[in-house]
Design an enzyme around this catalytic site. Structure first.
Site, PDB file in Angstrom:
ATOM      1  N   HIS A  17       0.835  -1.207   0.000  1.00  0.00           N
ATOM      2  CA  HIS A  17       0.000   0.000   0.000  1.00  0.00           C
ATOM      3  C   HIS A  17       0.869   1.257   0.000  1.00  0.00           C
ATOM      4  O   HIS A  17       0.601   2.214  -0.722  1.00  0.00           O
ATOM      5  CB  HIS A  17      -0.901   0.041   1.242  1.00  0.00           C
ATOM      6  CG  HIS A  17      -1.873  -1.084   1.356  1.00  0.00           C
ATOM      7  ND1 HIS A  17      -1.925  -1.932   2.439  1.00  0.00           N
ATOM      8  CD2 HIS A  17      -2.850  -1.513   0.512  1.00  0.00           C
ATOM      9  CE1 HIS A  17      -2.902  -2.813   2.272  1.00  0.00           C
ATOM     10  NE2 HIS A  17      -3.467  -2.589   1.107  1.00  0.00           N
ATOM     11  N   LYS A  41     -17.661  -6.178   7.918  1.00  0.00           N
ATOM     12  CA  LYS A  41     -16.395  -6.892   8.138  1.00  0.00           C
ATOM     13  C   LYS A  41     -15.958  -6.689   9.583  1.00  0.00           C
ATOM     14  O   LYS A  41     -16.309  -5.693  10.205  1.00  0.00           O
ATOM     15  CB  LYS A  41     -15.304  -6.322   7.224  1.00  0.00           C
ATOM     16  CG  LYS A  41     -15.382  -6.816   5.783  1.00  0.00           C
ATOM     17  CD  LYS A  41     -14.115  -6.389   5.041  1.00  0.00           C
ATOM     18  CE  LYS A  41     -14.159  -6.801   3.577  1.00  0.00           C
ATOM     19  NZ  LYS A  41     -13.034  -6.248   2.817  1.00  0.00           N
ATOM     20  N   ARG A  90      -2.161  -6.343  -8.242  1.00  0.00           N
ATOM     21  CA  ARG A  90      -1.023  -7.225  -7.961  1.00  0.00           C
ATOM     22  C   ARG A  90      -0.876  -8.313  -9.009  1.00  0.00           C
ATOM     23  O   ARG A  90       0.190  -8.547  -9.534  1.00  0.00           O
ATOM     24  CB  ARG A  90      -1.190  -7.896  -6.590  1.00  0.00           C
ATOM     25  CG  ARG A  90      -0.840  -6.998  -5.445  1.00  0.00           C
ATOM     26  CD  ARG A  90      -1.433  -7.470  -4.169  1.00  0.00           C
ATOM     27  NE  ARG A  90      -2.896  -7.348  -4.208  1.00  0.00           N
ATOM     28  CZ  ARG A  90      -3.677  -7.482  -3.179  1.00  0.00           C
ATOM     29  NH1 ARG A  90      -3.171  -7.819  -2.015  1.00  0.00           N
ATOM     30  NH2 ARG A  90      -4.974  -7.329  -3.286  1.00  0.00           N
ATOM     31  N   SER A 128      -2.629  -7.487   3.289  1.00  0.00           N
ATOM     32  CA  SER A 128      -2.830  -7.371   4.739  1.00  0.00           C
ATOM     33  C   SER A 128      -3.188  -8.740   5.309  1.00  0.00           C
ATOM     34  O   SER A 128      -2.753  -9.111   6.411  1.00  0.00           O
ATOM     35  CB  SER A 128      -3.962  -6.398   5.040  1.00  0.00           C
ATOM     36  OG  SER A 128      -3.716  -5.147   4.456  1.00  0.00           O
TER      37      SER A 128
HETATM   38  P1  ADP Z   1      -9.762  -3.720  -0.274  1.00  0.00           P
HETATM   39  O1  ADP Z   1     -10.402  -4.347   0.896  1.00  0.00           O
HETATM   40  O2  ADP Z   1     -10.496  -2.551  -0.837  1.00  0.00           O
HETATM   41  O3  ADP Z   1      -9.273  -4.665  -1.366  1.00  0.00           O
HETATM   42  P2  ADP Z   1      -7.046  -3.441   0.617  1.00  0.00           P
HETATM   43  O4  ADP Z   1      -6.676  -2.647   1.810  1.00  0.00           O
HETATM   44  O5  ADP Z   1      -6.813  -4.904   0.648  1.00  0.00           O
HETATM   45  O6  ADP Z   1      -8.518  -3.019   0.342  1.00  0.00           O
HETATM   46  O7  ADP Z   1      -6.314  -2.855  -0.666  1.00  0.00           O
HETATM   47  C1  ADP Z   1      -6.515  -1.538  -1.117  1.00  0.00           C
HETATM   48  C2  ADP Z   1      -5.940  -1.403  -2.510  1.00  0.00           C
HETATM   49  O8  ADP Z   1      -4.541  -1.625  -2.476  1.00  0.00           O
HETATM   50  C3  ADP Z   1      -6.477  -2.396  -3.532  1.00  0.00           C
HETATM   51  O9  ADP Z   1      -6.585  -1.744  -4.776  1.00  0.00           O
HETATM   52  C4  ADP Z   1      -5.424  -3.473  -3.580  1.00  0.00           C
HETATM   53  O10 ADP Z   1      -5.393  -4.123  -4.834  1.00  0.00           O
HETATM   54  C5  ADP Z   1      -4.172  -2.637  -3.379  1.00  0.00           C
HETATM   55  N1  ADP Z   1      -3.060  -3.425  -2.832  1.00  0.00           N
HETATM   56  C6  ADP Z   1      -3.062  -4.225  -1.748  1.00  0.00           C
HETATM   57  N2  ADP Z   1      -1.860  -4.802  -1.555  1.00  0.00           N
HETATM   58  C7  ADP Z   1      -1.066  -4.361  -2.577  1.00  0.00           C
HETATM   59  C8  ADP Z   1       0.271  -4.637  -2.999  1.00  0.00           C
HETATM   60  N3  ADP Z   1       1.038  -5.503  -2.327  1.00  0.00           N
HETATM   61  N4  ADP Z   1       0.738  -4.014  -4.107  1.00  0.00           N
HETATM   62  C9  ADP Z   1      -0.071  -3.160  -4.804  1.00  0.00           C
HETATM   63  N5  ADP Z   1      -1.343  -2.892  -4.479  1.00  0.00           N
HETATM   64  C10 ADP Z   1      -1.846  -3.472  -3.388  1.00  0.00           C
END
Ligand code: ADP
Length: 164
Positions: A17, A41, A90, A128
């Protein structure tokens, strides 16, 4: 002035992120990270904790702001006068869902575009969820997030699972 929102759960933020935020902060005048409060959630961290974690982790990037939000990303974008929604991609597995979301958002708000940042290769595997899973088994988190975030995750783990 082009303002972008970057919505997500960030439960908690990872290097993946932070990498997206850092790179997006170069392309847009302002990035507003939106931390989703989703009552359906049950996150590990409260929305206030997630906002706090991200504020600390992005304190050195001047054009980044972190805010909690509830509901639709397009509404969050509108409230913040943003023209762009940033999301991270990703792998192919992210693609279908992200495309559907982007298309839905386009139907809801024709004036807002979704821009995808492809992940840096070193974080392509990282989420995460995977970080929390490794933490729950007492594994090394140093490649996943900065030390302050690791410390926060460790505090949430049962005492017998905490990493030294
Ligand atoms: P959500 O629950 O909306 O998917 P996340 O917190 O998991 O939220 O992710 C928010 C955004 O960040 C999403 O667009 C996700 O694809 C992106 N993201 C998460 N991890 C990575 C990573 N390792 N590299 C690039 N983008 C990421």
């Amino acid at each position: 002035m082009v303002i972008a929102v970057y919505p997500g759960s960030f439960d908690p933020a990872t290097y993946g992120h932070l990498d997206v935020i850092k790179r997006a902060s170069v392309s847009f005048d302002k990035i507003i990270v939106g931390v989703l409060h989703n009552s359906a959630k049950s996150p590990l961290f409260s929305v206030e904790e997630r906002v706090n974690i991200l504020e600390k982790a992005t304190k050195d990037i001047p054009n980044v702001e972190v805010k909690p939000f509830e509901g639709l990303s397009v509404n969050f974008a509108r409230e913040n006068h943003a023209q762009v929604i940033v999301r991270g991609l990703r792998a192919v597995t992210d693609f279908e869902y992200e495309l559907q979301m982007a298309q839905t958002n386009r139907v809801l708000a024709q004036d807002i575009d979704t821009v995808f940042m492809t992940t840096s290769l070193e974080y392509a595997y990282l989420s995460s969820t995977i970080m929390k899973e490794v933490a729950s088994f007492g594994g090394d988190l140093s490649k996943f997030a900065p030390p302050e975030i690791i410390e926060a995750v460790k505090q949430k783990m049962p005492k017998d699972k905490q990493i030294k």
